[in-house]
Design a protein around this motif. Sequence first.
Motif, PDB file in Angstrom:
ATOM      1  N   ARG A   1       3.044  -0.084   1.541  1.00 56.63           N
ATOM      2  CA  ARG A   1       3.626   1.202   1.943  1.00 56.63           C
ATOM      3  C   ARG A   1       2.763   2.361   1.425  1.00 56.63           C
ATOM      4  O   ARG A   1       3.107   2.999   0.421  1.00 56.63           O
ATOM      5  CB  ARG A   1       5.050   1.336   1.407  1.00 56.63           C
ATOM      6  CG  ARG A   1       5.988   0.201   1.774  1.00 56.63           C
ATOM      7  CD  ARG A   1       7.366   0.433   1.174  1.00 56.63           C
ATOM      8  NE  ARG A   1       8.131  -0.777   1.043  1.00 56.63           N
ATOM      9  CZ  ARG A   1       8.964  -1.267   1.954  1.00 56.63           C
ATOM     10  NH1 ARG A   1       9.122  -0.621   3.093  1.00 56.63           N
ATOM     11  NH2 ARG A   1       9.633  -2.392   1.740  1.00 56.63           N
ATOM     12  N   PRO A   2       1.653   2.654   2.097  1.00 55.08           N
ATOM     13  CA  PRO A   2       0.833   3.791   1.667  1.00 55.08           C
ATOM     14  C   PRO A   2       1.548   5.110   1.950  1.00 55.08           C
ATOM     15  O   PRO A   2       2.220   5.246   2.976  1.00 55.08           O
ATOM     16  CB  PRO A   2      -0.440   3.653   2.503  1.00 55.08           C
ATOM     17  CG  PRO A   2      -0.077   2.773   3.644  1.00 55.08           C
ATOM     18  CD  PRO A   2       1.103   1.963   3.260  1.00 55.08           C
ATOM     19  N   THR A   3       1.420   6.057   1.050  1.00 54.30           N
ATOM     20  CA  THR A   3       2.009   7.388   1.250  1.00 54.30           C
ATOM     21  C   THR A   3       0.923   8.442   1.036  1.00 54.30           C
ATOM     22  O   THR A   3      -0.010   8.244   0.266  1.00 54.30           O
ATOM     23  CB  THR A   3       3.169   7.652   0.273  1.00 54.30           C
ATOM     24  OG1 THR A   3       2.688   7.579  -1.075  1.00 54.30           O
ATOM     25  CG2 THR A   3       4.282   6.634   0.463  1.00 54.30           C
ATOM     26  N   GLN A   4       1.085   9.565   1.721  1.00 52.24           N
ATOM     27  CA  GLN A   4       0.077  10.616   1.649  1.00 52.24           C
ATOM     28  C   GLN A   4       0.493  11.774   0.751  1.00 52.24           C
ATOM     29  O   GLN A   4      -0.343  12.578   0.334  1.00 52.24           O
ATOM     30  CB  GLN A   4      -0.234  11.123   3.061  1.00 52.24           C
ATOM     31  CG  GLN A   4      -0.967  10.077   3.899  1.00 52.24           C
ATOM     32  CD  GLN A   4      -1.166  10.514   5.329  1.00 52.24           C
ATOM     33  OE1 GLN A   4      -0.222  10.629   6.090  1.00 52.24           O
ATOM     34  NE2 GLN A   4      -2.410  10.776   5.696  1.00 52.24           N
ATOM     35  N   SER A   5       1.780  11.890   0.436  1.00 50.16           N
ATOM     36  CA  SER A   5       2.248  12.978  -0.416  1.00 50.16           C
ATOM     37  C   SER A   5       3.388  12.480  -1.310  1.00 50.16           C
ATOM     38  O   SER A   5       4.538  12.448  -0.885  1.00 50.16           O
ATOM     39  CB  SER A   5       2.737  14.155   0.442  1.00 50.16           C
ATOM     40  OG  SER A   5       3.104  15.242  -0.365  1.00 50.16           O
ATOM     41  N   PRO A   6       3.072  12.047  -2.525  1.00 46.09           N
ATOM     42  CA  PRO A   6       1.724  12.027  -3.127  1.00 46.09           C
ATOM     43  C   PRO A   6       0.903  10.858  -2.588  1.00 46.09           C
ATOM     44  O   PRO A   6       1.463   9.832  -2.196  1.00 46.09           O
ATOM     45  CB  PRO A   6       2.019  11.847  -4.614  1.00 46.09           C
ATOM     46  CG  PRO A   6       3.305  11.063  -4.639  1.00 46.09           C
ATOM     47  CD  PRO A   6       4.105  11.566  -3.475  1.00 46.09           C
ATOM     48  N   LYS A   7      -0.400  11.021  -2.608  1.00 50.19           N
ATOM     49  CA  LYS A   7      -1.280   9.975  -2.092  1.00 50.19           C
ATOM     50  C   LYS A   7      -1.374   8.842  -3.101  1.00 50.19           C
ATOM     51  O   LYS A   7      -1.752   9.060  -4.254  1.00 50.19           O
ATOM     52  CB  LYS A   7      -2.672  10.547  -1.807  1.00 50.19           C
ATOM     53  CG  LYS A   7      -3.570   9.593  -1.040  1.00 50.19           C
ATOM     54  CD  LYS A   7      -4.846  10.283  -0.591  1.00 50.19           C
ATOM     55  CE  LYS A   7      -5.717   9.343   0.232  1.00 50.19           C
ATOM     56  NZ  LYS A   7      -6.940   9.998   0.715  1.00 50.19           N
ATOM     57  N   ASN A   8      -1.016   7.638  -2.655  1.00 50.66           N
ATOM     58  CA  ASN A   8      -0.969   6.495  -3.577  1.00 50.66           C
ATOM     59  C   ASN A   8      -2.031   5.444  -3.278  1.00 50.66           C
ATOM     60  O   ASN A   8      -1.887   4.290  -3.678  1.00 50.66           O
ATOM     61  CB  ASN A   8       0.423   5.857  -3.555  1.00 50.66           C
ATOM     62  CG  ASN A   8       0.728   5.168  -2.223  1.00 50.66           C
ATOM     63  OD1 ASN A   8       0.038   5.394  -1.222  1.00 50.66           O
ATOM     64  ND2 ASN A   8       1.766   4.341  -2.206  1.00 50.66           N
TER      65      ASN A   8
END
Length: 235
Positions: A122-129
């Motif tokens: 589950r990549p996220t951009q805000s916050p970027k993980n």
Amino acid sequence: MILLAKNDLIIILPILIVVIGAVIFLSHYFSIKQVVLRKLSKIPFKSTGGIKTNELAKVSGKALHVKVPLIAPLSGRKCVFYTIKIEKRVSTGKSSHWKTVIDEEKTQEFFIENRGDYVIVRPTQSPKNYKSYLVKDVKTSSGAFNDPTPEFESLLKQYNIDPVSFLGFNKSLRYKEGVIEIGEKITVAGIAKWKTLSESIPEYPYSKIAELVSTEKDKLLITDLPIENKRKDRF
């Protein structure tokens, strides 16, 4: 005076060569591609059964969508991750350089599947993980004697970029796109966690699934570059 100038040149030239070489080496060494590859090379591949909770693990397999796939802006490919860059040639007196006008990436959660086993990411951009490197396999450009393709021109207008200058000439523009397509083989590394499934996955008979997550110290690493697997327990 001439002799002094030559002596100065003899001293300065080797230093200049070393400085230029150091800049080239450091820019390569610290490029996102090399950072991701270097970090991945230090993490062993794991089979699903061999993944332990809170362990830093690396897995490889086909990317599959969890929800409606993303659509890559120019190529129209269905994907779970895309990155694009649009650059414009800018002149400054006697020299010119490429200026980035659009630098965009989008991602969503996805499965990695291999031989019927699944891992979820589950990549996220805000916050970027995560840290990522995708191969830029779609490229196009336009210029004074090179009209943009209809697809490229349409895309430029979506981003409010006029492909023609006020004098009526084509602007020098270039586009690069990288994606993780549905079914493409990728490699991801992260901290392993075992999660209970709230909904069953077709053809997956288990109630739990391994998830790769990030921490402050260890971001997710994602790439579609071929990664050599030296272990026997391939995922």
